[in-house]
Write an enzyme that holds these catalytic residues in place. Sequence first.
Site, short mmCIF file in Angstrom:
data_model
loop_
_atom_site.label_atom_id
_atom_site.label_comp_id
_atom_site.label_asym_id
_atom_site.label_seq_id
_atom_site.Cartn_x
_atom_site.Cartn_y
_atom_site.Cartn_z
N HIS A 1 -3.68 -1.24 18.15
CA HIS A 1 -4.77 -1.50 17.37
C HIS A 1 -6.24 -1.39 18.08
O HIS A 1 -7.28 -1.82 17.65
CB HIS A 1 -4.52 -3.20 17.26
CG HIS A 1 -3.63 -3.55 16.27
ND1 HIS A 1 -2.16 -3.63 16.61
CD2 HIS A 1 -3.48 -3.89 14.81
CE1 HIS A 1 -1.44 -3.99 15.48
NE2 HIS A 1 -2.34 -3.91 14.53
N CYS B 1 -4.90 -2.66 23.27
CA CYS B 1 -3.55 -2.46 22.59
C CYS B 1 -3.61 -0.84 22.11
O CYS B 1 -4.62 -0.69 21.51
CB CYS B 1 -3.54 -3.14 21.34
SG CYS B 1 -2.31 -2.67 20.29
N LYS C 1 -6.62 9.03 10.55
CA LYS C 1 -5.48 8.20 10.49
C LYS C 1 -5.42 7.01 9.62
O LYS C 1 -6.25 6.52 9.52
CB LYS C 1 -5.60 7.68 12.37
CG LYS C 1 -4.20 6.64 12.76
CD LYS C 1 -4.09 6.39 14.14
CE LYS C 1 -2.98 5.67 14.51
NZ LYS C 1 -2.53 4.38 13.79
N HIS D 1 4.02 1.56 2.56
CA HIS D 1 5.07 0.78 1.97
C HIS D 1 5.97 1.41 0.57
O HIS D 1 6.98 1.35 0.63
CB HIS D 1 4.64 -0.74 1.42
CG HIS D 1 4.08 -1.38 2.43
ND1 HIS D 1 2.87 -2.15 2.26
CD2 HIS D 1 4.21 -1.79 3.80
CE1 HIS D 1 2.57 -2.67 3.55
NE2 HIS D 1 3.36 -2.46 4.19
N CYS E 1 0.19 -6.99 16.90
CA CYS E 1 1.55 -6.52 17.04
C CYS E 1 2.69 -7.61 17.24
O CYS E 1 3.86 -7.33 17.20
CB CYS E 1 1.70 -5.37 18.21
SG CYS E 1 0.49 -3.96 18.29
N HIS F 1 0.82 -1.22 0.04
CA HIS F 1 0.08 0.18 -0.08
C HIS F 1 0.86 1.16 -0.08
O HIS F 1 2.08 1.07 -0.04
CB HIS F 1 -1.16 -0.23 1.10
CG HIS F 1 -0.40 -0.23 2.26
ND1 HIS F 1 0.41 0.93 3.10
CD2 HIS F 1 -0.52 -1.01 3.43
CE1 HIS F 1 0.80 0.63 4.29
NE2 HIS F 1 0.30 -0.46 4.55
N CYS G 1 -0.67 -8.78 22.29
CA CYS G 1 -1.36 -8.27 21.10
C CYS G 1 -1.24 -9.20 20.08
O CYS G 1 0.07 -9.25 19.38
CB CYS G 1 -1.31 -6.93 21.08
SG CYS G 1 -2.29 -6.34 19.44
N LYS H 1 -3.57 0.20 8.87
CA LYS H 1 -3.10 -0.81 7.84
C LYS H 1 -4.32 -1.51 7.34
O LYS H 1 -4.10 -2.26 6.12
CB LYS H 1 -2.11 -1.50 8.61
CG LYS H 1 -0.90 -0.99 8.75
CD LYS H 1 0.24 -1.92 9.62
CE LYS H 1 1.16 -1.22 10.32
NZ LYS H 1 2.29 -2.15 10.92
#
Length: 630
Positions: free
Chosen positions: A146, A143, A295, A21, A129, A18, A126, A298
């Site tokens: 997340h 978390c 925000k 990256h 993570c 995405h 988590c 992912k």
Amino acid sequence: MRTFYLTTPIYYVNAPPHLGHAYTTIVADAMCRYRRLQGDRVHFLTGTDEHGDKIAQAAAKAGVPPQAYTDKIAAEFRKTWDRLGISYDDFIRTTEPRHKRVVQLILQKLWDAWEIYFGKYGGHYCYGCERFYTEKEIVDGKCPDHQTLLTYIEEENYFFRMSKYQEWLIGEIESRPDMIRPERYRNEILGFLREPLQDLSISRPRTRLEWGIPLPFDDRYVTYVWFDALINYVSALGHPDGERFKTFWPHVQHLIGKDILKPHGVYWPCMLKAVGISLYQHLNVHGYWSLGGGKMSKSIGNVVEALALTDKYGHDAFRYFLLREMVFGLDASFSEEALVARLNADLANDLGNLVSRATTVIVNFAGGAVPAPGNETDQELLLRTTFERVRDDVHAAMEEFAFHRALGSIWEFIAAVNRYVDSAAPWALAKDPARSSRLNTVLYHLAESLRCSSVLLAAFLPATSEKIRKTLGLGDAPIAPEDFQWGRMKPGTKVVKARALFPRIEERKPSLTEKEPAVTEPSNRVSIEEFRKVELRTAEVLAAEPLPKAKKLLKLTIKLGEETRAIVAGIAEHYTPEELVGRKIVVVANLEPATLMGVESNGMLLAAEANGVISVLSPDKDLPSGAKVK
Ligand code: ME8
């Protein structure tokens, strides 16, 4: 010759590549290209992180074995980087034997040296993570990253004695102020190291997770994915005795996003120290892109869609936007509108127009061969000193990964060349045979300025740089470090007119989710009588000149039958005056006069427009001016 080894993070293969990256990888590519142009020996590594819970779960969800799943997504990453023209030298996958071998070798070495012990640990875990959170880090039992509920798990595991390196690590970071940069991230790590450092759990029981590299000393366990992943930076070089390892490791710099600062700023240096490998030179940390203000998570498909814009607007325009818009180290916001605005202003207008204006005058007034310059004036001296200052600024900016600054400087040079064309006015010089030596000086300096621009742009906009070089007759010559010197354009070099490098995009406030507008039904029909009221005629352009202070307007003097008149046309961003003079056009001859920027316009030129490209209409047979168009 300097040596340079740059790594990107290895990306998780639980989802396709995405925008985030792509940003890191483009940054790395621009940096490596820049260093290669300087004559440095460069090694550029990227790759994929393929073990762990996250991947195992994604494979299970897709209903395929993990290896088949990772093969597919890793290939997608590779294909994306190839499509984007990323010049990586090596692509490492953590499921490759060359990587597994080194991970097991390092684990065995640490086990033999008592750096690893077996112990029990209970904590809040988590799965997203793949790590335990301390009480302090947990927000409302969730978390912090997340916002999902954590699971309390207690299990026996192997631990790396990371805590014993705390004082040493603080000392290293304090003695090398630019080891972690920009400074805010160095401070973040030092802040973190003010609390006692825990040992690091480096294994996962196979009863819970099968998908990992087995510990060489206990095959009931697989390696914790972060411990496995970080080792890619040395396994890809063939640690411990590969030639590449010896050549490149002493010059390593890592590039990461701020989300993975802690593993790179804390775990990795401690691991290197324990194994006896020297520390990296720099950890370069960039900020986070958010999408349209929110925000960027992912899991949002939008970030994948955002990457698709690279095909819509072109890879160079996309690269330019990412590198120019984000201040390296800080967060930035991505939107299609902002991309289009930069494309139109900086690329189509400042750069594209310059290249088309400059090549047009060389072709029109020097027959397409760069003339030998006559005497230089202060104007040429200013051009040269501006280039040299900009070149040095770019160099300093690139030492610090300050891409936004490097591009800002290059655009100062482009603006200086645009001012030079305006003030040197080659079209005016061309009218006076007595000034041919001055004209040659100006044309030579325009060609040299374009050559210098192509050299400065090569690392950032590689395809555009190549296009510029082709129009300058330099298409086959690879750029050498000496090409960063002023004055290397050879008189006699053949130049051709450049086509629009970046077509202007109509600013229609596009959005990521908007579909293409449907073709509208014809409406507001006019009768033939109404149409006949419009008097359309052919005309010949006798002269054309820009209007001061009006970027978009050209004043055209046209011959309409026996009559001469002036019209003002909004095409200055698409045509140079030279391209219009002598041309037959079509005008509305009976339009009410209007005054634009102090000039009375008596008529209107006809032009077609689509996708930001404007094309002036001309009859395709040679008719006298004033012919009726019906
Ligand atoms: O963390 N803005 O992989 P990952 C900018 N496998 N950059 C972003 C971004 C955003 N919104 N989102 C992602 C992993 N990135 C581990 C790394 S390394 C030994 C193991 C970029 O697929 C940025 O570079 O989650 C970030 O650090 C990386 O993608 C995380 O990629």
